[in-house]
Structures are given as C-alpha cells and as structure tokens.
Design an enzyme around this catalytic site. Structure first.
Site, mmCIF file in Angstrom:
data_model
loop_
_atom_site.group_PDB
_atom_site.id
_atom_site.type_symbol
_atom_site.label_atom_id
_atom_site.label_comp_id
_atom_site.label_asym_id
_atom_site.label_seq_id
_atom_site.Cartn_x
_atom_site.Cartn_y
_atom_site.Cartn_z
ATOM 1 N N GLY A 24 40.636 38.896 31.351
ATOM 2 C CA GLY A 24 42.296 38.461 30.739
ATOM 3 C C GLY A 24 42.087 39.161 29.186
ATOM 4 O O GLY A 24 42.485 40.259 28.840
ATOM 5 N N HIS A 25 41.780 38.598 28.096
ATOM 6 C CA HIS A 25 41.220 39.460 27.206
ATOM 7 C C HIS A 25 41.617 40.664 26.644
ATOM 8 O O HIS A 25 41.757 41.728 26.150
ATOM 9 C CB HIS A 25 41.038 38.230 25.682
ATOM 10 C CG HIS A 25 40.996 37.196 25.503
ATOM 11 N ND1 HIS A 25 39.541 36.131 25.874
ATOM 12 C CD2 HIS A 25 42.216 36.548 24.875
ATOM 13 C CE1 HIS A 25 40.424 35.272 25.918
ATOM 14 N NE2 HIS A 25 41.072 35.649 25.269
ATOM 15 N N GLN A 52 50.515 37.891 30.208
ATOM 16 C CA GLN A 52 51.897 37.216 31.110
ATOM 17 C C GLN A 52 51.215 35.716 31.380
ATOM 18 O O GLN A 52 51.969 34.561 31.705
ATOM 19 C CB GLN A 52 51.743 37.780 31.886
ATOM 20 C CG GLN A 52 52.808 37.381 33.420
ATOM 21 C CD GLN A 52 54.765 37.423 32.735
ATOM 22 O OE1 GLN A 52 54.948 38.452 32.194
ATOM 23 N NE2 GLN A 52 55.076 36.694 33.265
ATOM 24 N N LYS A 53 50.089 35.567 31.117
ATOM 25 C CA LYS A 53 49.415 34.561 31.255
ATOM 26 C C LYS A 53 50.544 32.903 30.176
ATOM 27 O O LYS A 53 50.616 32.207 31.151
ATOM 28 C CB LYS A 53 47.993 34.566 30.631
ATOM 29 C CG LYS A 53 46.968 33.020 30.457
ATOM 30 C CD LYS A 53 46.998 32.486 31.915
ATOM 31 C CE LYS A 53 46.041 30.781 31.529
ATOM 32 N NZ LYS A 53 46.684 30.212 30.410
HETATM 33 P P1 AMP Z 1 43.972 32.918 23.688
HETATM 34 O O1 AMP Z 1 42.931 33.555 23.374
HETATM 35 O O2 AMP Z 1 43.674 32.308 24.681
HETATM 36 O O3 AMP Z 1 44.869 32.620 22.396
HETATM 37 O O4 AMP Z 1 44.926 34.111 24.499
HETATM 38 C C1 AMP Z 1 45.099 35.681 23.641
HETATM 39 C C2 AMP Z 1 45.594 36.343 24.582
HETATM 40 O O5 AMP Z 1 45.095 36.588 25.968
HETATM 41 C C3 AMP Z 1 47.346 36.055 24.980
HETATM 42 O O6 AMP Z 1 48.472 37.007 24.984
HETATM 43 C C4 AMP Z 1 46.776 35.809 25.747
HETATM 44 O O7 AMP Z 1 48.404 36.009 27.083
HETATM 45 C C5 AMP Z 1 46.242 36.561 26.295
HETATM 46 N N1 AMP Z 1 45.343 35.933 27.815
HETATM 47 C C6 AMP Z 1 44.376 35.233 28.366
HETATM 48 N N2 AMP Z 1 44.186 35.119 29.377
HETATM 49 C C7 AMP Z 1 44.726 36.003 30.313
HETATM 50 C C8 AMP Z 1 44.172 36.365 31.895
HETATM 51 N N3 AMP Z 1 44.264 36.012 32.507
HETATM 52 N N4 AMP Z 1 45.216 37.632 31.661
HETATM 53 C C9 AMP Z 1 45.796 37.982 31.459
HETATM 54 N N5 AMP Z 1 46.004 38.005 29.771
HETATM 55 C C10 AMP Z 1 45.693 37.246 28.771
#
Ligand code: AMP
Length: 283
Positions: A38-39, A150-151
């Site tokens: 995702g990242h 969008q998650k």
């Molecule tokens: P985090 O490290 O969880 O703070 O996430 C960092 C970025 O990655 C944020 O913009 C999240 O929305 C995005 N993100 C996390 N998981 C996903 C996913 N499965 N699909 C798309 N974007 C993601």
C-alpha cells in the site's frame, strides 16, 4: 542510480528542499514505516507525478491514545530503507521524536468537527495528532504534491479540509486501497493478527463487497439494510466487536439517509481480538 539520502534533522531537510523546490516538483509520502505494498503504491504514484520524491518515516506518538499500541507498533527501518532504495526515492526523512517534539512543544492543529466522528469517537486525540504532525511535515518538506491512501478515508478527508482551510499550496493525491490477494486491506497492524484472526478479518472485506454489490443491484437498498448485510457477513464469534459501521458522504463525512452511487462511502472499524482494523468502500 543516484544515491538515496537519509535525513534526520528537520533543519537539514528544510535547507535541502528550499534549494531543490526552485527547479523540481516535490512529491511527498508521509508514513509510519513497516512499509507494505500500500505504501509502495503511493510512492510509485508519487514518482510518476513529481520530479523529486521525499518519503517520511515517523511513528508519531501524538496520534496514539494512552492505552494504544505506540510502543509495540511494528518497526523495521532497515528493511524499509531497502524497499525505498529499490523504488529510487530521492530522500527519506527520518526524524527523531526529540527533534519533532522538543521539550516545551505546545502547538496543535485541529480540524474540529470532522475529527470527532467515526474513528474520533473512540480515539478522541487521534486526528489532532495526525493533523499536527502532517502540518509540521508539510512545513519541513514543503511539497507541491502529497500522497495519501483511501485506506485511511477519514484521515484523507480531514487532511484535505486542513489544506483548504489553511490555504496550503499543496495538491493532495489519493490512491485506492491496496489489498492482499484474499481481500484484506494491507495495514502494518495486520502483523498483529494470528492466522485465525486473519481469516475472521476477511469478513470486513466480504461484508463491504456484499453491500456494494447489493447497492448496485436492480433493487435499491436502504442504509439500514446495508448495515444489516455488512454485519451478517462477519463471523459469529465473541472475539469480533464492531466499533462502528457507517454510510457517509465521501467528501463531508455527513451520515447519509440513502445510498447514492459514487457519493456514499461505507466506513467500518472492527476489533478482531485485540487489533482494531478499519476499511471502507465506495458504494
Ligand atoms: P501509515 O504508515 O499507516 O500511517 O500509512 C501511510 C500512508 O499509507 C497513508 O496515507 C495510508 O492511507 C496509506 N496506506 C496504508 N495502507 C494502505 C493500503 N492498504 N492501501 C493504500 N494506501 C495505504
């Protein structure tokens, strides 16, 4: 391939970016690390749309409540850096807690109403922690474009509102949810799930998908029916507890009375054992 820079000091990051942003479009992807597909998808998108990509890794203590998982949040900086190098990222910004929140730090940014609903109900300080750190990161990295998933749907709406309200000259890009092959939305917190819990967690995706299919069928369904369909797809075990299930307007998060195609998002937060997962779908 040019060398990827790793910068820890906010001052040094700002100094570098002030030179570069005169000539290049800066794309920024903020993360808390433990990077998954995702990242990486966000970063690929940033690479396509900008000339210079900065990724930050910072597990932000301000967005965790006192009884939440800040201490045990998964971290693996070495593996993260390898992944970022492969994607040809220009700079990784890796600040310390002490430089982000020195003794005496007292400013906070709040997008008030939007932060109190959905996830904000059971995580009252969470979104002010997010907007405060994102605003700081924006000031340090000074991007032209910033990329969010969008998650974290509510987070995305809140950040867009902050950018609008404060006239920040930053374009926010969003990418769709990246899922595992079985449908579970990728999340660093999936690492907490046992194999059995992982199976249970699939109910979130199955439920959301079923609601989407039903809402697009020949007969319209009501919001109440949508909630019922979602709940019926969750495994029947006491280890699963729904925090919320809600049908909201995709831009304002206002609760919807009826489902409107391409305007309504169903957003859910569910406890699977000790792990709280969120997911959502455009209906
Ligand atoms: P985090 O490290 O969880 O703070 O996430 C960092 C970025 O990655 C944020 O913009 C999240 O929305 C995005 N993100 C996390 N998981 C996903 C996913 N499965 N699909 C798309 N974007 C993601």
């Amino acid at each position: 391939m040019k060398k990827m820079q790793v910068i820890k000091s906010p001052h040094q990051m700002q100094k570098l970016i002030l030179k570069i942003r005169k000539k290049k479009r800066i794309g920024f992807v903020p993360t808390m690390g433990f990077l998954h597909e995702g990242h990486l998808e966000l970063i690929r998108c940033a690479k396509k749309k900008s000339d210079f990509v900065v990724v930050s890794i910072f597990v932000n203590p301000k967005q965790f409540g006192p009884n939440e998982d800040f201490k045990k949040y998964p971290r693996d900086t070495k593996s993260d850096l390898q992944k970022l190098k492969k994607l040809d990222v220009d700079v990784v910004f890796l600040p310390t807690h002490e430089t982000m929140y020195p003794v005496g730090f007292q400013t906070s940014i709040q997008v008030t109403a939007l932060s109190k609903i959905l996830c904000g109900t059971c995580r009252p300080e969470h979104f002010s922690g997010v907007t405060t750190v994102v605003m700081k990161l924006f000031q340090i990295v000074q991007p032209h474009l910033a990329f969010f998933g969008q998650k974290d749907f509510q987070q995305l709406v809140i950040i867009k509102k902050m950018v609008e309200d404060l006239h920040l000259p930053i374009k926010i890009h969003c990418i769709p949810i990246v899922r595992e092959q079985d449908g579970l939305a990728l999340s660093s917190r999936n690492a907490y799930l046992s194999p059995k819990e992982h199976q249970w967690a699939l109910g979130l995706y199955l439920g959301l998908n079923q609601v989407r299919q039903s809402s697009r069928g020949r007969h319209k369904i009501s919001v109440r029916q949508a909630l019922r369909i979602f709940c019926s797809m969750l495994p029947k075990t006491r280890s699963i507890k729904i925090d919320y299930v809600s049908c909201v307007d995709k831009d304002t998060l206002a609760p919807m009375k009826t489902i409107i195609k391409n305007k309504t998002v169903m957003a859910v937060a569910v406890w699977i054992g000790k792990t709280r997962l969120i997911d959502n779908i455009h209906l």
